[in-house]
Motif scaffolding. Sequence first.
Motif, PDB file in Angstrom:
ATOM      1  N   LYS A 298      -9.560  -1.249  10.859  1.00  0.00           N
ATOM      2  CA  LYS A 298      -8.121  -1.377  11.103  1.00  0.00           C
ATOM      3  C   LYS A 298      -7.408  -1.987   9.901  1.00  0.00           C
ATOM      4  N   LYS A 299      -8.011  -3.020   9.315  1.00  0.00           N
ATOM      5  CA  LYS A 299      -7.408  -3.634   8.119  1.00  0.00           C
ATOM      6  C   LYS A 299      -7.385  -2.639   6.958  1.00  0.00           C
ATOM      7  N   SER A 300      -8.432  -1.846   6.824  1.00  0.00           N
ATOM      8  CA  SER A 300      -8.462  -0.816   5.777  1.00  0.00           C
ATOM      9  C   SER A 300      -7.354   0.202   5.994  1.00  0.00           C
ATOM     10  N   MET A 301      -7.166   0.601   7.239  1.00  0.00           N
ATOM     11  CA  MET A 301      -6.126   1.583   7.551  1.00  0.00           C
ATOM     12  C   MET A 301      -4.737   1.020   7.256  1.00  0.00           C
ATOM     13  N   ARG A 302      -4.549  -0.260   7.471  1.00  0.00           N
ATOM     14  CA  ARG A 302      -3.231  -0.875   7.253  1.00  0.00           C
ATOM     15  C   ARG A 302      -2.982  -1.271   5.805  1.00  0.00           C
ATOM     16  N   LEU A 303      -4.043  -1.581   5.071  1.00  0.00           N
ATOM     17  CA  LEU A 303      -3.865  -2.079   3.712  1.00  0.00           C
ATOM     18  C   LEU A 303      -4.349  -1.104   2.635  1.00  0.00           C
ATOM     19  N   LEU A 304      -5.601  -0.660   2.739  1.00  0.00           N
ATOM     20  CA  LEU A 304      -6.192   0.114   1.654  1.00  0.00           C
ATOM     21  C   LEU A 304      -5.743   1.577   1.629  1.00  0.00           C
ATOM     22  N   ILE A 305      -5.633   2.220   2.780  1.00  0.00           N
ATOM     23  CA  ILE A 305      -5.209   3.626   2.802  1.00  0.00           C
ATOM     24  C   ILE A 305      -3.803   3.777   2.221  1.00  0.00           C
ATOM     25  N   PRO A 306      -2.823   2.945   2.642  1.00  0.00           N
ATOM     26  CA  PRO A 306      -1.502   3.049   1.985  1.00  0.00           C
ATOM     27  C   PRO A 306      -1.567   2.739   0.486  1.00  0.00           C
ATOM     28  N   LEU A 307      -2.408   1.766   0.102  1.00  0.00           N
ATOM     29  CA  LEU A 307      -2.543   1.443  -1.315  1.00  0.00           C
ATOM     30  C   LEU A 307      -3.083   2.635  -2.096  1.00  0.00           C
ATOM     31  N   PHE A 308      -4.170   3.242  -1.615  1.00  0.00           N
ATOM     32  CA  PHE A 308      -4.750   4.383  -2.325  1.00  0.00           C
ATOM     33  C   PHE A 308      -3.787   5.565  -2.343  1.00  0.00           C
ATOM     34  N   SER A 309      -3.048   5.749  -1.275  1.00  0.00           N
ATOM     35  CA  SER A 309      -2.058   6.831  -1.245  1.00  0.00           C
ATOM     36  C   SER A 309      -0.989   6.598  -2.309  1.00  0.00           C
ATOM     37  N   MET A 310      -0.489   5.371  -2.394  1.00  0.00           N
ATOM     38  CA  MET A 310       0.526   5.043  -3.393  1.00  0.00           C
ATOM     39  C   MET A 310      -0.038   5.177  -4.809  1.00  0.00           C
ATOM     40  N   MET A 311      -1.260   4.728  -4.999  1.00  0.00           N
ATOM     41  CA  MET A 311      -1.866   4.824  -6.329  1.00  0.00           C
ATOM     42  C   MET A 311      -2.070   6.286  -6.732  1.00  0.00           C
ATOM     43  N   THR A 312      -2.409   7.145  -5.788  1.00  0.00           N
ATOM     44  CA  THR A 312      -2.581   8.569  -6.094  1.00  0.00           C
ATOM     45  C   THR A 312      -1.243   9.199  -6.462  1.00  0.00           C
ATOM     46  N   ILE A 313      -0.196   8.860  -5.736  1.00  0.00           N
ATOM     47  CA  ILE A 313       1.147   9.349  -6.100  1.00  0.00           C
ATOM     48  C   ILE A 313       1.513   8.864  -7.490  1.00  0.00           C
ATOM     49  N   TRP A 314       1.239   7.587  -7.761  1.00  0.00           N
ATOM     50  CA  TRP A 314       1.523   7.009  -9.081  1.00  0.00           C
ATOM     51  C   TRP A 314       0.714   7.723 -10.172  1.00  0.00           C
ATOM     52  N   LEU A 315      -0.522   8.040  -9.854  1.00  0.00           N
ATOM     53  CA  LEU A 315      -1.392   8.740 -10.794  1.00  0.00           C
ATOM     54  C   LEU A 315      -0.800  10.099 -11.156  1.00  0.00           C
ATOM     55  N   VAL A 316      -0.351  10.850 -10.163  1.00  0.00           N
ATOM     56  CA  VAL A 316       0.249  12.166 -10.401  1.00  0.00           C
ATOM     57  C   VAL A 316       1.552  12.015 -11.189  1.00  0.00           C
TER      58      VAL A 316
END
Length: 186
Positions: free
Chosen positions: A58-76
């Motif tokens: 649950k903590k991963s879903m709330r913290l890490l998944i949004p972080l990785f999603s944002m980082m991937t957008i930033w990467l692109v």
Amino acid sequence: IILVVLYHAGLYYSDSKHFYFFLYLFDGIRMPLFTAIGGYLYAVRPVQKDSLFQFMVKKSMRLLIPLFSMMTIWLVLSLFFDHLQIRVKDWTSFGLFKFYFGDLPNYWFIYAIFTNYLIVAVLDYFKQLGKINIVIFIIIISFFFSVLVNSIELRVFNKNILPLFSFDGAIHLLPYFLFGLLISRF
């Protein structure tokens, strides 16, 4: 929370040296205070019996998944815009690993708070945070580790590895997280 928002808004929208002075006046208390609130809220809804894995998912879903999603957008976006604050400088697999898990100036707190949740949830799961004297002892030990970590660089292959996963930030903020838990629980 207001101090954190003011700080980040002021970094981008203010040219006043007086405003910067005001921001840095609270530099030593805004993130520890925010972290203590996180520890307080953790104590309100701690890890339950037989649910450590579920808690961390649950903590991963709330913290890490949004972080990785944002980082991937930033990467692109960094492929198309050269003036972004955070850019990928090394497109090797190690460079991409460092981009996602390294010392990111804007996102370090997410890794740090996730690490604190992990540490505290494991201690709580194994019933190590049930007595006030034990919690105070762990706060003191974590404070000394915080001082130690902030005064050294841990090097592997001539690279400082503490910034990975913002481990140095997590250790720095752990006493405050535990203090918030202490206030809520006892």
